[in-house]
Design a protein around this motif. Structure first.
Motif, PDB file in Angstrom:
ATOM      1  N   HIS A 207       0.868  -1.188   0.000  1.00  7.58           N
ATOM      2  CA  HIS A 207       0.000   0.000   0.000  1.00  7.58           C
ATOM      3  C   HIS A 207       0.901   1.234   0.000  1.00  7.58           C
ATOM      4  N   SER A 280      -4.535   7.746   6.502  1.00  8.51           N
ATOM      5  CA  SER A 280      -5.339   6.725   5.805  1.00  8.51           C
ATOM      6  C   SER A 280      -6.722   6.500   6.381  1.00  8.51           C
ATOM      7  N   ALA A 282      -9.660   8.478   9.533  1.00  7.59           N
ATOM      8  CA  ALA A 282      -9.829   9.630  10.424  1.00  7.59           C
ATOM      9  C   ALA A 282      -9.321   9.346  11.839  1.00  7.59           C
ATOM     10  N   GLU A 301      -1.647  14.494  11.981  1.00  7.82           N
ATOM     11  CA  GLU A 301      -2.542  13.765  11.075  1.00  7.82           C
ATOM     12  C   GLU A 301      -2.321  14.240   9.653  1.00  7.82           C
ATOM     13  N   ALA A 302      -2.248  13.274   8.733  1.00 10.04           N
ATOM     14  CA  ALA A 302      -2.037  13.554   7.309  1.00 10.04           C
ATOM     15  C   ALA A 302      -3.161  12.923   6.501  1.00 10.04           C
ATOM     16  N   GLY A 304      -3.893  11.043   2.720  1.00 13.89           N
ATOM     17  CA  GLY A 304      -3.236  10.455   1.549  1.00 13.89           C
ATOM     18  C   GLY A 304      -4.200   9.654   0.723  1.00 13.89           C
ATOM     19  N   THR A 306      -4.031   6.685  -2.877  1.00 12.29           N
ATOM     20  CA  THR A 306      -3.199   5.991  -3.849  1.00 12.29           C
ATOM     21  C   THR A 306      -2.986   6.835  -5.109  1.00 12.29           C
ATOM     22  N   ASP A 384     -13.761  12.500  -1.706  1.00 14.96           N
ATOM     23  CA  ASP A 384     -13.938  12.861  -0.294  1.00 14.96           C
ATOM     24  C   ASP A 384     -14.562  14.251  -0.230  1.00 14.96           C
ATOM     25  N   LYS A 401     -17.559   8.811  -2.446  1.00 15.31           N
ATOM     26  CA  LYS A 401     -17.324   7.469  -2.998  1.00 15.31           C
ATOM     27  C   LYS A 401     -17.809   6.410  -2.017  1.00 15.31           C
ATOM     28  N   LYS A 410      -9.301  -0.184   2.459  1.00 15.04           N
ATOM     29  CA  LYS A 410     -10.499   0.244   1.762  1.00 15.04           C
ATOM     30  C   LYS A 410     -11.194  -0.963   1.139  1.00 15.04           C
TER      31      LYS A 410
HETATM   32  P1  AMP Z   1      -5.977   4.868  -0.114  1.00  9.47           P
HETATM   33  O1  AMP Z   1      -6.037   5.015  -1.592  1.00  9.47           O
HETATM   34  O2  AMP Z   1      -6.118   3.453   0.362  1.00  9.47           O
HETATM   35  O3  AMP Z   1      -4.778   5.551   0.471  1.00  9.47           O
HETATM   36  O4  AMP Z   1      -7.268   5.577   0.482  1.00  9.47           O
HETATM   37  C1  AMP Z   1      -7.496   6.945   0.285  1.00  9.47           C
HETATM   38  C2  AMP Z   1      -8.688   7.384   1.085  1.00  9.47           C
HETATM   39  O5  AMP Z   1      -8.450   7.175   2.485  1.00  9.47           O
HETATM   40  C3  AMP Z   1      -8.973   8.847   0.972  1.00  9.47           C
HETATM   41  O6  AMP Z   1      -9.620   9.178  -0.237  1.00  9.47           O
HETATM   42  C4  AMP Z   1      -9.833   9.070   2.204  1.00  9.47           C
HETATM   43  O7  AMP Z   1     -11.161   8.652   1.984  1.00  9.47           O
HETATM   44  C5  AMP Z   1      -9.190   8.136   3.218  1.00  9.47           C
HETATM   45  N1  AMP Z   1      -8.257   8.885   4.090  1.00  9.47           N
HETATM   46  C6  AMP Z   1      -6.927   9.060   3.950  1.00  9.47           C
HETATM   47  N2  AMP Z   1      -6.404   9.796   4.953  1.00  9.47           N
HETATM   48  C7  AMP Z   1      -7.448  10.116   5.764  1.00  9.47           C
HETATM   49  C8  AMP Z   1      -7.595  10.866   6.982  1.00  9.47           C
HETATM   50  N3  AMP Z   1      -6.549  11.420   7.586  1.00  9.47           N
HETATM   51  N4  AMP Z   1      -8.852  10.992   7.491  1.00  9.47           N
HETATM   52  C9  AMP Z   1      -9.922  10.421   6.920  1.00  9.47           C
HETATM   53  N5  AMP Z   1      -9.848   9.684   5.778  1.00  9.47           N
HETATM   54  C10 AMP Z   1      -8.633   9.538   5.207  1.00  9.47           C
END
Ligand code: AMP
Length: 505
Positions: A207, A280, A282, A301-302, A304, A306, A384, A401, A410
């Motif tokens: 990931h 990744s 909340a 907190e960040a 991100g 893919t 988002d 989404k 996810k």
């Molecule tokens: P991924 O592609 O697996 O990294 O998932 C991306 C998705 O994770 C984002 O579009 C958000 O919906 C969710 N995500 C990533 N960081 C956060 C965060 N700090 N708080 C809430 N949701 C997050």
């Protein structure tokens, strides 16, 4: 910014550190790998793959647990062709899908085990076995004549990953060397990473979170990355102290597990730790406060994804101010808020989060519908929802989404519906996410059985477990006569979820 030419490759990122510095520590084996050894072994894997016929753009699938073979295998695959790491927890049918969808030319596996992946590969592609010994030396199996892999360029695709789509079919995300290198630099700059830093990698290396933030950002800054086989809350602080760890990045579920232990009386000595990163999913302000109290370091907190080669925003280190509940300002990435018509909104207004930057993909592979839906006026739509404040700090409020975020993993609910519907006794099935204290969200499903059906909830759960990785399987299945619907008779996941949570939709 979106059209800036891409300039660096993953090879460039690991090129500069002095050869005798420690790049990787495998705490279970006690093995240490220098930058010199890392660079040599990456080239050896790339040459081996070239020897089995891998050329630029050919996909090298891998299903490996965290460890040296995964890291060197990933980098070597990205030099010779394109790395396609897969979750080693997938079941045979899932591997079959991913191997076929990526058009994998070869599969890298540990010498033993990994039976589901091995069966899925069958005789459709060669399997290269890859392992390492206690002194950090890699061993490659399988027949290969001597090959030589040439250096990739920034525009070559280094990595393909999948993201859950709104259909059951995941979308394929091609990440170029240059996209990844930009994202890695953004992470290095955000946290001021230097050769003195030691990161602890607890995120899986199939990931972007683990690959880009924990692994590549550390290697690009000439630091050391400590890579246990998996996250273990029990021995966590000992590893932090034994290896002088200065930071780690993880999902909120892992942080909560550590907080739960600290609340039980084990107040850890955080050693040289200077910050903790959360991404990744909340992070609740309460968990953040408890962490800062228990561990005595700033928690950042960040945000991100893919398609952005991982990081888009992050709270800054002190003296910058961090805002609980917000993911911070964009980090080398432009962030906007857009309405349904493609208009950018003002601070404070809620809408879809959109991004621009050289870390962002130009499009999904072979998926014109997803591309048409995901790009508006040069912006990528994240799916988002959120808002920006006057200082440019972003807060996420919801998701457009349709996916379930289980501790950062996810899951497409459609994929679960579709699997349940293949059961001969199932007439209707709707999967949905339910709030969960530790995972954030957990998977549940409502199922209507066919007339005269005899199967039980337990039978259906077992049916899922045989065909799907454990994290995706529903933990509860509600057998029902009718699926709850909206006032107009439509099936909507949020209505079904609310009905079972006993809440209004
Ligand atoms: P991924 O592609 O697996 O990294 O998932 C991306 C998705 O994770 C984002 O579009 C958000 O919906 C969710 N995500 C990533 N960081 C956060 C965060 N700090 N708080 C809430 N949701 C997050």
């Amino acid at each position: 910014m979106a059209n800036m030419p891409l300039s660096q490759t993953l090879v460039d990122l690991i090129e500069d550190a002095p050869g005798d510095r420690t790049a990787i520590v495998l705490p279970e084996d006690g093995a240490k790998v220098t930058y010199d050894s890392l660079r040599r072994q990456v080239q050896a894997v790339a040459d081996h793959l070239a020897g089995v016929g891998i050329r630029r753009g050919d996909r090298v699938a891998m299903a490996l647990p965290n460890g040296l073979p995964t890291i060197v295998g990933f980098l070597g695959a990205a030099v010779a062709g394109t790395a396609a790491p897969l979750n080693p927890g997938y079941r045979e049918e899932e591997f079959k899908f991913y191997l076929q969808d990526t058009d994998a030319k070869v599969l890298m596996l540990p010498p033993q085990g990994a039976e589901d992946a091995r069966r899925a590969a069958g005789d459709r592609m060669p399997v290269v076995s890859i392992s390492s010994d206690a002194d950090g030396t890699l061993h490659l199996g399988g027949d290969a004549s001597a090959g030589t892999a040439s250096a990739p360029s920034a525009d070559d695709i280094a990595l393909v990953l999948h993201t859950s789509g709104s259909t059951g079919r995941p979308k394929r995300v091609p990440l170029k060397h240059g996209n990844l290198a930009v994202s890695v630099r953004n992470v290095v700059d955000t946290y001021g990473l230097s050769p003195d830093d030691v990161s602890l990698c607890v995120m899986p290396l199939f990931h972007v979170h683990g690959l880009v933030a924990s692994l590549l950002a550390t290697l690009a800054s000439g630091g050391t990355v400590v890579v246990p086989a998996k996250f273990n809350a029990l021995g966590f602080w000992r590893t932090v102290r034994d290896h002088d760890v200065t930071w780690y990045s993880a999902v909120p579920t892992m942080h909560q597990m550590l907080v739960a232990r600290a609340k039980g009386g084990e107040q850890p000595d955080a050693g040289r730790l200077r910050f903790i990163r959360s991404c990744s999913a909340a992070l609740s302000p309460e968990t953040m406060a408890l962490m800062e109290q228990a561990f005595g370091v700033p928690v950042l907190e960040a945000y991100g994804m893919t398609e952005a080669s991982h990081q888009m925003a992050s709270n800054p280190l002190p003296p910058g101010s961090r805002k609980a509940g917000s993911v911070g300002p964009g980090t080398g990435v432009r962030i906007g808020i857009m309405d349904a018509e493609g208009r950018l909104l003002a601070p404070g207004e809620h809408g879809e989060i959109v991004i621009q930057g050289p870390n962002v993909i130009e499009g999904y592979e072979n998926n014109p519908e997803a591309n048409a839906a995901s790009f508006s006026n040069g912006w990528f739509r994240t799916g988002d929802q959120g808002f920006l404040d006057d200082r440019g700090y972003l807060t996420l409020v919801a998701r457009i989404k349709e996916l379930i975020n289980r501790g950062g993993e996810k899951i497409s609910p459609r994929e679960i519906d579709e699997l349940l519907l293949t059961h001969p006794q199932v007439a209707e099935a709707v999967a949905f996410g339910v709030a969960h204290r530790m995972w954030g969200e957990e998977v549940a499903a409502a199922v209507v059985l066919r007339e005269d059906a005899t199967c039980t909830e337990a039978d259906l759960l077992a049916f899922c477990r045989e065909r799907m990785a454990g994290f995706k399987c529903p933990k509860t299945i509600h057998l029902t006569q009718t699926i709850p619907r909206t006032a107009t008779g439509k099936i909507q996941r949020r209505v079904v979820a609310a009905a079972y949570a006993g809440q209004p939709a």
